[in-house]
Design a protein around this motif. Structure first.
Motif, PDB file in Angstrom:
ATOM      1  N   ASP A 130     -75.987 -45.439 -16.926  1.00 15.72           N
ATOM      2  CA  ASP A 130     -75.832 -46.568 -17.904  1.00 15.72           C
ATOM      3  C   ASP A 130     -74.319 -47.401 -17.880  1.00 15.72           C
ATOM      4  OD1 ASP A 130     -76.928 -47.461 -20.539  1.00 15.72           O
ATOM      5  OD2 ASP A 130     -75.116 -46.812 -21.348  1.00 15.72           O
ATOM      6  N   HIS A 133     -74.953 -51.217 -17.928  1.00 18.64           N
ATOM      7  CA  HIS A 133     -75.187 -51.985 -19.382  1.00 18.64           C
ATOM      8  C   HIS A 133     -73.889 -51.526 -20.254  1.00 18.64           C
ATOM      9  CE1 HIS A 133     -79.372 -52.708 -19.284  1.00 18.64           C
ATOM     10  NE2 HIS A 133     -79.733 -51.287 -18.857  1.00 18.64           N
ATOM     11  N   GLU A 147     -72.164 -55.126 -22.075  1.00 23.02           N
ATOM     12  CA  GLU A 147     -72.240 -55.005 -23.506  1.00 23.02           C
ATOM     13  C   GLU A 147     -70.588 -55.088 -24.119  1.00 23.02           C
ATOM     14  OE1 GLU A 147     -74.444 -51.591 -24.595  1.00 23.02           O
ATOM     15  OE2 GLU A 147     -76.493 -52.433 -23.819  1.00 23.02           O
ATOM     16  N   GLU A 185     -76.220 -54.466 -31.385  1.00 22.07           N
ATOM     17  CA  GLU A 185     -76.798 -54.491 -30.343  1.00 22.07           C
ATOM     18  C   GLU A 185     -76.650 -53.449 -29.245  1.00 22.07           C
ATOM     19  OE1 GLU A 185     -76.159 -58.403 -29.065  1.00 22.07           O
ATOM     20  OE2 GLU A 185     -78.086 -59.370 -30.154  1.00 22.07           O
ATOM     21  N   HIS A 186     -75.210 -53.233 -29.062  1.00 23.47           N
ATOM     22  CA  HIS A 186     -74.782 -52.097 -28.168  1.00 23.47           C
ATOM     23  C   HIS A 186     -75.263 -50.799 -28.538  1.00 23.47           C
ATOM     24  CE1 HIS A 186     -72.065 -49.535 -25.745  1.00 23.47           C
ATOM     25  NE2 HIS A 186     -71.415 -49.164 -26.725  1.00 23.47           N
ATOM     26  N   ALA A 219     -77.772 -50.274 -30.662  1.00 25.67           N
ATOM     27  CA  ALA A 219     -79.067 -50.178 -31.023  1.00 25.67           C
ATOM     28  C   ALA A 219     -79.833 -49.930 -29.427  1.00 25.67           C
ATOM     29  CB  ALA A 219     -79.671 -51.540 -31.140  1.00 25.67           C
ATOM     30  N   ARG A 220     -79.154 -50.587 -28.356  1.00 26.35           N
ATOM     31  CA  ARG A 220     -79.532 -50.103 -27.126  1.00 26.35           C
ATOM     32  C   ARG A 220     -79.366 -48.792 -26.508  1.00 26.35           C
ATOM     33  NH1 ARG A 220     -78.213 -48.523 -22.678  1.00 26.35           N
ATOM     34  NH2 ARG A 220     -76.121 -49.176 -22.980  1.00 26.35           N
ATOM     35  N   LEU A 221     -78.320 -48.452 -27.210  1.00 25.94           N
ATOM     36  CA  LEU A 221     -77.751 -46.813 -26.734  1.00 25.94           C
ATOM     37  C   LEU A 221     -78.775 -45.961 -27.309  1.00 25.94           C
ATOM     38  CD1 LEU A 221     -76.073 -44.898 -25.427  1.00 25.94           C
ATOM     39  CD2 LEU A 221     -74.500 -45.239 -27.375  1.00 25.94           C
ATOM     40  N   GLU A 267     -81.926 -46.454 -27.834  1.00 27.72           N
ATOM     41  CA  GLU A 267     -83.426 -46.265 -27.175  1.00 27.72           C
ATOM     42  C   GLU A 267     -83.111 -45.674 -25.896  1.00 27.72           C
ATOM     43  OE1 GLU A 267     -84.498 -50.174 -26.437  1.00 27.72           O
ATOM     44  OE2 GLU A 267     -84.756 -50.816 -28.374  1.00 27.72           O
ATOM     45  N   ALA A 268     -82.012 -45.776 -25.199  1.00 28.62           N
ATOM     46  CA  ALA A 268     -81.634 -44.837 -24.002  1.00 28.62           C
ATOM     47  C   ALA A 268     -81.539 -43.395 -24.404  1.00 28.62           C
ATOM     48  CB  ALA A 268     -80.113 -45.301 -23.346  1.00 28.62           C
TER      49      ALA A 268
END
Length: 250
Positions: free
Chosen positions: A182, A185, A189, A211-212, A214-216, A218-219
């Motif tokens: 990661d 990313h 971010e 957004e940071h 939210a993407r985390l 998902e990961a």
């Protein structure tokens, strides 16, 4: 804004007196009038400082009686006990809390704090995978933003959120699986968040922080699913071996 900064300053000074042993657990703090004179501030400032200390569990305000120093819950290491939780629960809370901290920080962050944030991103970019340097730079970045809110309660919550991130085994395991892959990313971010803070734009700061995380999230979901698949394979392999051994014996 100036009064908000003042009550945080007073709260920190009272906290230092408590931690130094000047006021031990169970002790009643001096009255508002006496403290206002001591710190050369209004009684309103003292009241706000005491409320912030109550919010972090260091004092108890008893109406009609006074303000008393509390003994914080402690583990063997002298820190508050951490509750069991999942990486998802922690990250959801961080999304809510840190997004608002970023928005507030955008309105009062200093050029010096901006420069320190830039240094952490440089260190983040130089680190690889889940290195200790990268983890420390990540921690420093988020703590610096919380510190820029100039609110002692926010700093306390951030410190314990990070302890959950690094001290709860189930959380550490999932985060470790994500952080190895990661780093790219993470740097981008954090740069986006920094640019929002530089522009002193609270809405943009809130959005980039959300957004940071939210993407985390998902990961983390992907990593947890992969771990679940691997665990199922291990159990299946173990069951197969036991079945074959049993079949040979019979």
């Amino acid at each position: 804004m100036a009064e908000q900064r003042l009550y945080n300053k007073v709260a920190n000074e009272i906290l230092e007196m408590i931690d130094s042993g000047q006021y031990s657990p169970g002790t009643r703090l001096p009255g508002e009038r006496e403290l206002a004179t001591k710190f050369n501030v209004s009684r309103v400032v003292i009241r706000e400082a005491e409320i912030s200390l109550e919010a972090i569990g260091r004092v108890e305000i008893k109406v009609g009686s006074g303000v008393y120093v509390k003994q914080p819950e402690q583990a063997l290491n002298g820190k508050p006990v951490l509750p069991p939780m999942s990486a998802f629960e922690l990250t959801q809370t961080r999304l809510l809390f840190e997004s608002e901290c970023a928005a507030l920080a955008a309105t009062m962050i200093t050029d010096e704090q901006i420069a320190k944030l830039e240094d952490t991103i440089i260190k983040m970019g130089e680190a690889s995978g889940q290195s200790a340097d990268g983890e420390q730079a990540d921690r420093d970045f988020h703590h610096l933003i919380t510190k820029a809110t100039r609110n002692v309660a926010n700093e306390f919550f951030m410190e314990n959120l990070w302890r959950m991130r690094t001290e709860i085994d189930s959380v550490k395991k999932v985060y470790a699986a994500v952080c190895v892959e990661d780093s790219a990313h993470r740097v981008k971010e954090h740069v986006d968040i920094l640019e929002a803070l530089k522009s002193r734009d609270p809405e943009r700061a809130r959005k980039t922080m959300r957004e940071h995380f939210a993407r985390l999230l998902e990961a983390l979901l992907d990593a947890s699913e992969q771990q679940a698949i691997e665990e199922a394979k291990r159990r299946s392999s173990s069951n197969r071996e036991q079945f074959l051994k049993s079949s040979v014996r019979h």
